[in-house]
Design a protein around this motif. Structure first.
Motif, mmCIF file in Angstrom:
data_model
loop_
_atom_site.group_PDB
_atom_site.id
_atom_site.type_symbol
_atom_site.label_atom_id
_atom_site.label_comp_id
_atom_site.label_asym_id
_atom_site.label_seq_id
_atom_site.Cartn_x
_atom_site.Cartn_y
_atom_site.Cartn_z
ATOM 1 N N VAL A 104 60.173 38.607 48.236
ATOM 2 C CA VAL A 104 59.693 37.804 49.363
ATOM 3 C C VAL A 104 58.296 37.262 49.093
ATOM 4 C CG1 VAL A 104 59.038 37.882 51.806
ATOM 5 C CG2 VAL A 104 61.126 39.022 51.039
ATOM 6 N N GLY A 105 57.427 38.108 48.548
ATOM 7 C CA GLY A 105 56.036 37.717 48.361
ATOM 8 C C GLY A 105 55.829 36.672 47.288
ATOM 9 N N ALA A 106 56.673 36.668 46.253
ATOM 10 C CA ALA A 106 56.467 35.749 45.130
ATOM 11 C C ALA A 106 56.430 34.289 45.578
ATOM 12 C CB ALA A 106 57.544 35.967 44.062
ATOM 13 N N PRO A 107 57.472 33.773 46.248
ATOM 14 C CA PRO A 107 57.406 32.359 46.652
ATOM 15 C C PRO A 107 56.386 32.094 47.749
ATOM 16 C CG PRO A 107 59.411 33.379 47.505
ATOM 17 C CD PRO A 107 58.783 34.378 46.584
ATOM 18 N N LEU A 108 56.277 33.015 48.722
ATOM 19 C CA LEU A 108 55.384 32.764 49.857
ATOM 20 C C LEU A 108 53.927 32.697 49.420
ATOM 21 C CD1 LEU A 108 56.958 34.963 52.696
ATOM 22 C CD2 LEU A 108 57.215 32.507 52.280
ATOM 23 N N LEU A 109 53.476 33.671 48.629
ATOM 24 C CA LEU A 109 52.079 33.669 48.192
ATOM 25 C C LEU A 109 51.802 32.551 47.198
ATOM 26 C CD1 LEU A 109 51.027 37.409 47.797
ATOM 27 C CD2 LEU A 109 50.395 35.784 49.571
ATOM 28 N N THR A 110 52.780 32.201 46.385
ATOM 29 C CA THR A 110 52.580 31.102 45.436
ATOM 30 C C THR A 110 52.359 29.791 46.179
ATOM 31 O OG1 THR A 110 53.943 32.225 43.783
ATOM 32 C CG2 THR A 110 53.569 29.866 43.481
ATOM 33 N N ILE A 111 53.163 29.554 47.215
ATOM 34 C CA ILE A 111 52.996 28.333 48.013
ATOM 35 C C ILE A 111 51.681 28.380 48.787
ATOM 36 C CG2 ILE A 111 53.912 27.058 49.991
ATOM 37 C CD1 ILE A 111 56.712 27.807 49.010
ATOM 38 N N ALA A 112 51.359 29.547 49.356
ATOM 39 C CA ALA A 112 50.144 29.668 50.159
ATOM 40 C C ALA A 112 48.876 29.459 49.339
ATOM 41 C CB ALA A 112 50.110 31.029 50.844
ATOM 42 N N THR A 113 48.918 29.767 48.058
ATOM 43 C CA THR A 113 47.715 29.667 47.214
ATOM 44 C C THR A 113 47.756 28.473 46.268
ATOM 45 O OG1 THR A 113 48.722 31.161 45.570
ATOM 46 C CG2 THR A 113 47.367 32.165 47.287
ATOM 47 N N ARG A 114 48.631 27.517 46.545
ATOM 48 C CA ARG A 114 48.851 26.418 45.601
ATOM 49 C C ARG A 114 47.615 25.562 45.384
ATOM 50 N NH1 ARG A 114 49.974 21.912 48.861
ATOM 51 N NH2 ARG A 114 50.912 20.786 47.126
ATOM 52 N N ARG A 115 46.710 25.495 46.347
ATOM 53 C CA ARG A 115 45.516 24.661 46.221
ATOM 54 C C ARG A 115 44.299 25.459 45.742
ATOM 55 N NH1 ARG A 115 46.210 19.629 48.214
ATOM 56 N NH2 ARG A 115 47.984 19.274 49.597
ATOM 57 N N VAL A 116 44.529 26.691 45.400
ATOM 58 C CA VAL A 116 43.433 27.569 44.977
ATOM 59 C C VAL A 116 43.430 27.664 43.451
ATOM 60 C CG1 VAL A 116 42.454 29.884 45.193
ATOM 61 C CG2 VAL A 116 43.719 28.878 47.107
ATOM 62 N N PRO A 117 42.258 27.630 42.816
ATOM 63 C CA PRO A 117 42.216 27.799 41.353
ATOM 64 C C PRO A 117 42.934 29.075 40.926
ATOM 65 C CG PRO A 117 40.069 27.134 42.174
ATOM 66 C CD PRO A 117 40.916 27.402 43.378
ATOM 67 N N ARG A 118 43.615 29.009 39.799
ATOM 68 C CA ARG A 118 44.467 30.124 39.377
ATOM 69 C C ARG A 118 43.686 31.410 39.152
ATOM 70 N NH1 ARG A 118 47.802 26.069 35.436
ATOM 71 N NH2 ARG A 118 49.331 25.375 36.987
ATOM 72 N N LYS A 119 42.472 31.318 38.635
ATOM 73 C CA LYS A 119 41.676 32.525 38.444
ATOM 74 C C LYS A 119 41.386 33.189 39.783
ATOM 75 C CE LYS A 119 37.366 34.360 36.596
ATOM 76 N NZ LYS A 119 36.176 34.121 35.748
ATOM 77 N N THR A 120 41.051 32.400 40.783
ATOM 78 C CA THR A 120 40.794 32.949 42.115
ATOM 79 C C THR A 120 42.037 33.623 42.675
ATOM 80 O OG1 THR A 120 39.171 31.185 42.509
ATOM 81 C CG2 THR A 120 39.982 32.379 44.439
ATOM 82 N N VAL A 121 43.191 33.010 42.441
ATOM 83 C CA VAL A 121 44.452 33.601 42.896
ATOM 84 C C VAL A 121 44.664 34.965 42.240
ATOM 85 C CG1 VAL A 121 46.967 33.361 42.871
ATOM 86 C CG2 VAL A 121 45.541 31.376 43.393
ATOM 87 N N LEU A 122 44.466 35.034 40.922
ATOM 88 C CA LEU A 122 44.667 36.292 40.213
ATOM 89 C C LEU A 122 43.724 37.378 40.728
ATOM 90 C CD1 LEU A 122 45.078 34.964 36.555
ATOM 91 C CD2 LEU A 122 46.880 35.833 38.056
ATOM 92 N N LEU A 123 42.467 37.017 40.997
ATOM 93 C CA LEU A 123 41.509 38.001 41.504
ATOM 94 C C LEU A 123 41.897 38.464 42.905
ATOM 95 C CD1 LEU A 123 38.129 36.436 40.288
ATOM 96 C CD2 LEU A 123 39.320 38.433 39.359
ATOM 97 N N ALA A 124 42.348 37.533 43.747
ATOM 98 C CA ALA A 124 42.773 37.910 45.095
ATOM 99 C C ALA A 124 43.982 38.842 45.051
ATOM 100 C CB ALA A 124 43.099 36.657 45.909
ATOM 101 N N LEU A 125 44.888 38.569 44.131
ATOM 102 C CA LEU A 125 46.074 39.415 44.007
ATOM 103 C C LEU A 125 45.707 40.816 43.538
ATOM 104 C CD1 LEU A 125 48.516 36.824 42.385
ATOM 105 C CD2 LEU A 125 48.559 37.681 44.738
ATOM 106 N N MET A 126 44.759 40.929 42.606
ATOM 107 C CA MET A 126 44.332 42.252 42.167
ATOM 108 C C MET A 126 43.617 42.996 43.287
ATOM 109 S SD MET A 126 45.598 42.810 39.287
ATOM 110 C CE MET A 126 44.922 44.458 39.317
ATOM 111 N N ALA A 127 42.930 42.258 44.163
ATOM 112 C CA ALA A 127 42.297 42.902 45.320
ATOM 113 C C ALA A 127 43.363 43.449 46.270
ATOM 114 C CB ALA A 127 41.396 41.894 46.041
ATOM 115 N N ILE A 128 44.424 42.662 46.522
ATOM 116 C CA ILE A 128 45.533 43.145 47.359
ATOM 117 C C ILE A 128 46.160 44.382 46.736
ATOM 118 C CG2 ILE A 128 47.855 42.583 48.186
ATOM 119 C CD1 ILE A 128 46.927 39.673 48.422
ATOM 120 N N PHE A 129 46.362 44.318 45.437
ATOM 121 C CA PHE A 129 46.944 45.442 44.701
ATOM 122 C C PHE A 129 46.102 46.706 44.870
ATOM 123 C CE2 PHE A 129 46.496 47.853 40.735
ATOM 124 C CZ PHE A 129 47.780 48.313 40.543
ATOM 125 N N THR A 130 44.796 46.568 44.727
ATOM 126 C CA THR A 130 43.909 47.728 44.812
ATOM 127 C C THR A 130 43.892 48.306 46.222
ATOM 128 O OG1 THR A 130 42.523 46.783 43.059
ATOM 129 C CG2 THR A 130 41.562 48.528 44.408
#
Length: 393
Positions: free
Chosen positions: A53-79
């Protein structure tokens, strides 16, 4: 390979560890939270559903965000999610925390695959993906046994605290070494990105992933009862044998990347065929300890040799707008394959011919993925023939 690729690998290691480590903690969790082992096992299913569920939803939600920022936000969610797991007061809170953690999984690997391919020359793209996925194999080989050991000696909560620490380290490494790049929002409107799902070859690629990988988890989910009840090894021998499986994953992952760099479709078809053969051979190899260890090694090599070709095929057919979305959806497809395989394996055990039939049943699923891959290649050739004819005219 650039150091930024190793930073992505570190993130993959952390996410892979938290996905699979629960398998070694089920008994401690069930005892501490007063639920059955079967109910504790649903923490694995809940994670897989969260990824899908999260893969398509978060990808669409972060589509306008630089990819590095997306990766950092995802690691924050993970932590944060793993900290919540460590602090969970009851089963429902632990399930919710697991689902929150899983939301980062699909998008991290999807966006990370796109970032990885941009860090290397075109002829090394599949190898770059396989290097990133080495973090997942390392999690299976090292992270999961270490997490199980921590849970056994210090309690299951200690394992989640340790995984949260891995998240902090991965966040730091990603922040330092991954280049910032540009925002994806400059590329295309949302409707053009979603339109990638209308490409038949992308959908076929996702179907190959689901069916091809379902065969792996149809067997791997039940590897412990297979080894103890069919092979006849002691329960204490299961963990060392699984280390052999993890070593096979590492070999197959790198092998698949190299083969896909040379010739993508032959690599995809060849690795799927090898996986089907390995699964089918289970019924002959599983009955003695020596041949069972050989089977586990072959299964590890063949299963992860398919990963880079599968991911690269979807990326290739989703080139342009929607590549991030398609890449993340393919990670979701891996997890759907996991869930499908585990469910089908349970049906074979409870309502079918039993444990010894898992191998050839799994091979049928993988052969289904192979059939779709052959169909996809035929479509490629059908498109190429008119082009050749026009050139000849």
């Amino acid at each position: 390979m650039p150091i930024a690729l190793l930073a992505l690998t570190a993130g993959a290691f952390g996410i892979g560890t938290t996905e699979f480590v629960i398998m070694g903690l089920l008994m401690q969790v069930s005892s501490d939270l007063h639920v059955s082992i079967a109910t504790a096992g649903l923490l694995i299913s809940g994670y897989a559903v969260g990824v899908a569920v999260g893969a398509p939803l978060l990808t669409i939600a972060t589509r306008r965000v630089p990819r590095k920022t997306v990766l950092l936000a995802l690691m924050a969610i993970f932590t944060v999610g793993n900290i919540a797991c460590a602090l969970a007061a009851n089963y429902d809170m632990l399930m919710a925390a697991r689902v929150i953690t899983s939301l980062a999984h699909g998008t991290f690997f999807g966006v990370g695959s796109v970032v990885a391919t941009g860090l290397v020359p075109p002829e090394r793209r599949a190898s770059a993906i396989s290097i990133m996925f080495t973090g997942l194999t390392a999690a299976t080989l090292l992270g999961v046994p270490a997490g199980a050991w921590l849970g056994l000696h210090f309690g299951w909560r200690a394992t989640f605290w340790a995984v949260a620490l891995i998240g902090v380290i991965a966040f730091t490494v990603l922040a330092v070494f991954v280049p910032r790049g540009r925002a994806d929002g400059q590329q295309a409107p949302l409707r053009e990105e979603i339109a990638v799902l209308g490409r038949p070859q992308v959908l076929l690629g996702l179907a190959v992933t689901i069916l091809g990988f379902a065969g792996v988890f149809l067997v791997f989910t039940f590897i412990q009862p297979l080894l103890t009840q069919v092979t006849g090894v002691a329960e204490s021998s299961v963990s060392p044998i699984l280390l052999v499986f993890g070593g096979g994953l590492a070999i197959g992952n790198l092998l698949g990347g190299r083969l896909a760099d040379r010739a993508l479709m032959p690599a995809l078809i060849g690795t799927l065929l090898a996986l089907a053969v390995a699964l089918g051979a289970m019924q002959w190899l599983i009955h003695t300890p020596t041949t069972a260890v050989l089977f586990v090694l072959l299964l590890g090599i063949a299963s992860f040799a398919t990963v880079a070709p599968m991911q690269m095929r979807v990326l290739e057919k989703a080139a342009g707008a929607g590549q991030n979305l398609a890449s993340s959806l393919n990670i979701a497809a891996f997890n759907l394959g996991n869930a499908l395989g585990a469910w089908a394996g349970g049906m074979v055990i409870d309502h079918g011919p039993g444990l010894e039939a898992l191998g050839w049943t799994a091979a049928l699923f993988t052969l289904g993925g192979l059939g779709i891959a052959l169909w996809s290649r035929a479509l490629d050739r059908r498109v190429a023939l008119p082009d050749c004819a026009s050139v000849g005219a």
